[in-house]
Scaffold this motif. Structure first.
Motif, PDB file in Angstrom:
ATOM      1  N   VAL A 163       0.392  12.754   6.372  1.00  0.00           N
ATOM      2  CA  VAL A 163       1.544  12.348   7.179  1.00  0.00           C
ATOM      3  C   VAL A 163       1.518  10.827   7.226  1.00  0.00           C
ATOM      4  CG1 VAL A 163       2.663  12.441   9.428  1.00  0.00           C
ATOM      5  CG2 VAL A 163       1.468  14.458   8.542  1.00  0.00           C
ATOM      6  N   ILE A 164       2.522  10.195   6.602  1.00  0.00           N
ATOM      7  CA  ILE A 164       2.568   8.737   6.533  1.00  0.00           C
ATOM      8  C   ILE A 164       3.678   8.207   7.428  1.00  0.00           C
ATOM      9  CG2 ILE A 164       1.552   8.563   4.237  1.00  0.00           C
ATOM     10  CD1 ILE A 164       4.353   8.351   3.072  1.00  0.00           C
ATOM     11  N   GLU A 165       3.488   6.967   7.893  1.00  0.00           N
ATOM     12  CA  GLU A 165       4.489   6.339   8.756  1.00  0.00           C
ATOM     13  C   GLU A 165       4.993   5.070   8.080  1.00  0.00           C
ATOM     14  OE1 GLU A 165       5.095   5.229  13.426  1.00  0.00           O
ATOM     15  OE2 GLU A 165       3.173   4.724  12.518  1.00  0.00           O
ATOM     16  N   PHE A 166       6.319   4.937   7.988  1.00  0.00           N
ATOM     17  CA  PHE A 166       6.936   3.739   7.435  1.00  0.00           C
ATOM     18  C   PHE A 166       7.042   2.673   8.528  1.00  0.00           C
ATOM     19  CE2 PHE A 166       8.106   7.166   4.683  1.00  0.00           C
ATOM     20  CZ  PHE A 166       8.172   6.612   3.416  1.00  0.00           C
ATOM     21  N   GLN A 167       7.338   1.455   8.116  1.00  0.00           N
ATOM     22  CA  GLN A 167       7.405   0.360   9.075  1.00  0.00           C
ATOM     23  C   GLN A 167       8.543   0.520  10.078  1.00  0.00           C
ATOM     24  OE1 GLN A 167       7.458  -2.839   6.127  1.00  0.00           O
ATOM     25  NE2 GLN A 167       5.459  -3.511   6.838  1.00  0.00           N
ATOM     26  N   ASP A 168       9.542   1.340   9.731  1.00  0.00           N
ATOM     27  CA  ASP A 168      10.648   1.567  10.673  1.00  0.00           C
ATOM     28  C   ASP A 168      10.391   2.766  11.584  1.00  0.00           C
ATOM     29  OD1 ASP A 168      10.911   3.678   8.956  1.00  0.00           O
ATOM     30  OD2 ASP A 168      12.906   3.164   8.229  1.00  0.00           O
ATOM     31  N   GLY A 169       9.185   3.358  11.501  1.00  0.00           N
ATOM     32  CA  GLY A 169       8.810   4.453  12.390  1.00  0.00           C
ATOM     33  C   GLY A 169       9.029   5.840  11.832  1.00  0.00           C
ATOM     34  N   HIS A 170       9.697   5.967  10.683  1.00  0.00           N
ATOM     35  CA  HIS A 170       9.911   7.284  10.089  1.00  0.00           C
ATOM     36  C   HIS A 170       8.588   7.888   9.641  1.00  0.00           C
ATOM     37  CE1 HIS A 170      14.297   6.365   9.673  1.00  0.00           C
ATOM     38  NE2 HIS A 170      14.370   7.664   9.836  1.00  0.00           N
ATOM     39  N   LEU A 171       8.448   9.212   9.840  1.00  0.00           N
ATOM     40  CA  LEU A 171       7.288   9.954   9.350  1.00  0.00           C
ATOM     41  C   LEU A 171       7.701  10.812   8.166  1.00  0.00           C
ATOM     42  CD1 LEU A 171       5.586  11.216  12.648  1.00  0.00           C
ATOM     43  CD2 LEU A 171       5.034   9.180  11.315  1.00  0.00           C
ATOM     44  N   SER A 172       6.786  10.985   7.214  1.00  0.00           N
ATOM     45  CA  SER A 172       7.062  11.831   6.057  1.00  0.00           C
ATOM     46  C   SER A 172       5.748  12.380   5.520  1.00  0.00           C
ATOM     47  CB  SER A 172       7.788  11.038   4.962  1.00  0.00           C
ATOM     48  OG  SER A 172       8.241  11.909   3.931  1.00  0.00           O
ATOM     49  N   CYS A 173       5.846  13.467   4.757  1.00  0.00           N
ATOM     50  CA  CYS A 173       4.659  14.098   4.176  1.00  0.00           C
ATOM     51  C   CYS A 173       4.576  13.770   2.691  1.00  0.00           C
ATOM     52  CB  CYS A 173       4.718  15.617   4.356  1.00  0.00           C
ATOM     53  SG  CYS A 173       4.623  16.145   6.083  1.00  0.00           S
ATOM     54  N   ILE A 174       3.349  13.664   2.199  1.00  0.00           N
ATOM     55  CA  ILE A 174       3.125  13.370   0.785  1.00  0.00           C
ATOM     56  C   ILE A 174       1.726  13.843   0.416  1.00  0.00           C
ATOM     57  CG2 ILE A 174       2.199  11.052   1.202  1.00  0.00           C
ATOM     58  CD1 ILE A 174       3.626  10.145  -1.363  1.00  0.00           C
ATOM     59  N   TYR A 175       1.553  14.271  -0.836  1.00  0.00           N
ATOM     60  CA  TYR A 175       0.240  14.694  -1.295  1.00  0.00           C
ATOM     61  C   TYR A 175      -0.651  13.480  -1.536  1.00  0.00           C
ATOM     62  CZ  TYR A 175       2.259  19.306  -1.971  1.00  0.00           C
ATOM     63  OH  TYR A 175       2.854  20.514  -1.776  1.00  0.00           O
ATOM     64  N   PRO A 176      -1.950  13.579  -1.259  1.00  0.00           N
ATOM     65  CA  PRO A 176      -2.857  12.431  -1.441  1.00  0.00           C
ATOM     66  C   PRO A 176      -2.834  11.866  -2.856  1.00  0.00           C
ATOM     67  CG  PRO A 176      -3.952  14.158  -0.185  1.00  0.00           C
ATOM     68  CD  PRO A 176      -2.652  14.732  -0.662  1.00  0.00           C
ATOM     69  N   ASP A 177      -2.867  12.734  -3.875  1.00  0.00           N
ATOM     70  CA  ASP A 177      -2.898  12.247  -5.253  1.00  0.00           C
ATOM     71  C   ASP A 177      -1.615  11.497  -5.610  1.00  0.00           C
ATOM     72  OD1 ASP A 177      -5.378  13.218  -5.644  1.00  0.00           O
ATOM     73  OD2 ASP A 177      -4.810  14.914  -6.894  1.00  0.00           O
ATOM     74  N   TYR A 178      -0.489  11.927  -5.032  1.00  0.00           N
ATOM     75  CA  TYR A 178       0.780  11.272  -5.344  1.00  0.00           C
ATOM     76  C   TYR A 178       0.833   9.880  -4.719  1.00  0.00           C
ATOM     77  CZ  TYR A 178       5.727  11.091  -6.586  1.00  0.00           C
ATOM     78  OH  TYR A 178       6.928  10.749  -7.150  1.00  0.00           O
ATOM     79  N   LEU A 179       0.351   9.759  -3.488  1.00  0.00           N
ATOM     80  CA  LEU A 179       0.281   8.443  -2.850  1.00  0.00           C
ATOM     81  C   LEU A 179      -0.690   7.547  -3.613  1.00  0.00           C
ATOM     82  CD1 LEU A 179       1.160   6.622  -0.505  1.00  0.00           C
ATOM     83  CD2 LEU A 179      -0.788   7.515   0.802  1.00  0.00           C
ATOM     84  N   LYS A 180      -1.779   8.142  -4.090  1.00  0.00           N
ATOM     85  CA  LYS A 180      -2.759   7.389  -4.883  1.00  0.00           C
ATOM     86  C   LYS A 180      -2.113   6.838  -6.150  1.00  0.00           C
ATOM     87  CE  LYS A 180      -7.139   8.129  -7.343  1.00  0.00           C
ATOM     88  NZ  LYS A 180      -8.224   9.108  -7.594  1.00  0.00           N
ATOM     89  N   ASP A 181      -1.313   7.662  -6.818  1.00  0.00           N
ATOM     90  CA  ASP A 181      -0.632   7.206  -8.033  1.00  0.00           C
ATOM     91  C   ASP A 181       0.311   6.046  -7.741  1.00  0.00           C
ATOM     92  OD1 ASP A 181      -1.909   9.039  -9.536  1.00  0.00           O
ATOM     93  OD2 ASP A 181      -0.201  10.346  -9.879  1.00  0.00           O
ATOM     94  N   MET A 182       0.934   6.058  -6.571  1.00  0.00           N
ATOM     95  CA  MET A 182       1.893   5.005  -6.234  1.00  0.00           C
ATOM     96  C   MET A 182       1.249   3.630  -6.119  1.00  0.00           C
ATOM     97  SD  MET A 182       4.454   6.739  -3.466  1.00  0.00           S
ATOM     98  CE  MET A 182       5.660   7.985  -3.952  1.00  0.00           C
TER      99      MET A 182
END
Length: 269
Positions: free
Chosen positions: A80-99
């Motif tokens: 569960v990640i949080e953007f600077q504007d406060g939005h929350l979203s889900c993402i897989y660990p490996d996909y965030l790692k690739d980014m």
């Protein structure tokens, strides 16, 4: 051409996948650092706190607020990640790692976490379209007999069932952590679906995850499992012993093998 990111906080370009109700939060800084290292998102002494979330034309800074657990024995983690504007979203660990890679976007690669079947609505928000290559043939004055060209293999987008044989263990270079990762190289990989002819893949590789290590695999053993296959050539390790080198082209990677069944190889009489 290098990808540029003119938009740093373009929230209107982002498709959010909010968490399902409550999610797990980190107990303390030590728990956070331990989890981040398990996910392969940081190898530094002080765990990384901010990460890039990238789209086709933009990137945004995010932090990890917590995670959801799915699958058998909660083996699947979805961040569960949080953007600077406060939005929350889900993402897989490996996909965030690739980014985090500077090469992100040059190759379509969507990873899911190790273990059981992930929820259907937790699909990563961005999918890269692979450009189809075209070939132009130039007539020759005296053409020789040409071998018939095999049609390009169409990889399934969803998880499918595989059979394979363990070829060897190897070391693969991880550009993010700047160190070698343990991997398993598979041979005679086949996609096996009900009421369909098996599709021969050949060689593929996958991470030697905790789930796989529990099986205590040995070269020559046969496996059945579910997984997702992507076009991803094996990146050779750096400064590794000969026994951890791979001497054949391995063009595919299998992500998130689950429902693993190990079979002993048949003995020839």
């Amino acid at each position: 051409m290098a990808i540029t990111y003119p938009h740093i906080e373009d929230s209107n370009l982002t498709s959010y996948i909010p968490p399902k109700g409550e999610y797990k939060v980190f107990e303390n800084e030590e728990d956070y650092a331990k989890k981040v290292r398990e996910w392969g998102l940081s190898s530094a002494k002080e765990a990384k706190k901010e990460f890039w979330y990238k789209g086709k034309t933009y990137k945004r800074l995010v932090t990890i607020k917590g995670y959801e657990e799915y699958g058998t024995e909660n083996a699947v983690n979805i961040l569960v990640i949080e953007f600077q504007d406060g939005h929350l979203s889900c993402i897989y660990p490996d996909y965030l790692k690739d980014m985090q890679s500077s090469n992100f976007g040059k190759e379509s690669r969507v990873n899911v976490a190790e273990g059981g079947e992930p929820p259907a609505d937790a699909t990563p928000p961005a999918k890269k379209e692979r450009a189809k290559s075209t070939e132009e043939s130039t007539p020759q004055p005296a053409p020789k007999a040409k071998k018939s060209k095999q049609p390009a293999l169409e990889l399934p987008a969803e998880k499918v069932h595989f059979t394979a044989t363990v070829k060897q263990f190897a070391l693969s270079w991880n550009h993010f952590s700047e160190e070698n990762d343990e991997v398993v190289v598979l041979e005679d990989v086949r996609i096996v679906q009900e009421q369909e002819e098996p599709v021969s893949i050949g060689f593929a590789w996958c991470s030697h995850s905790k789930t796989l290590k529990k099986l205590e695999l040995q070269p020559g053993e046969n496996l059945q499992f579910d997984g997702k296959i992507v076009k991803k050539s094996f990146p050779k390790g750096k400064d590794v012993e000969e026994k951890f080198m791979v001497d054949v082209p391995v063009p595919y990677k299998i992500n998130n093998p689950s429902k693993l069944v190990k079979e002993q190889p048949s003995l020839e009489l």
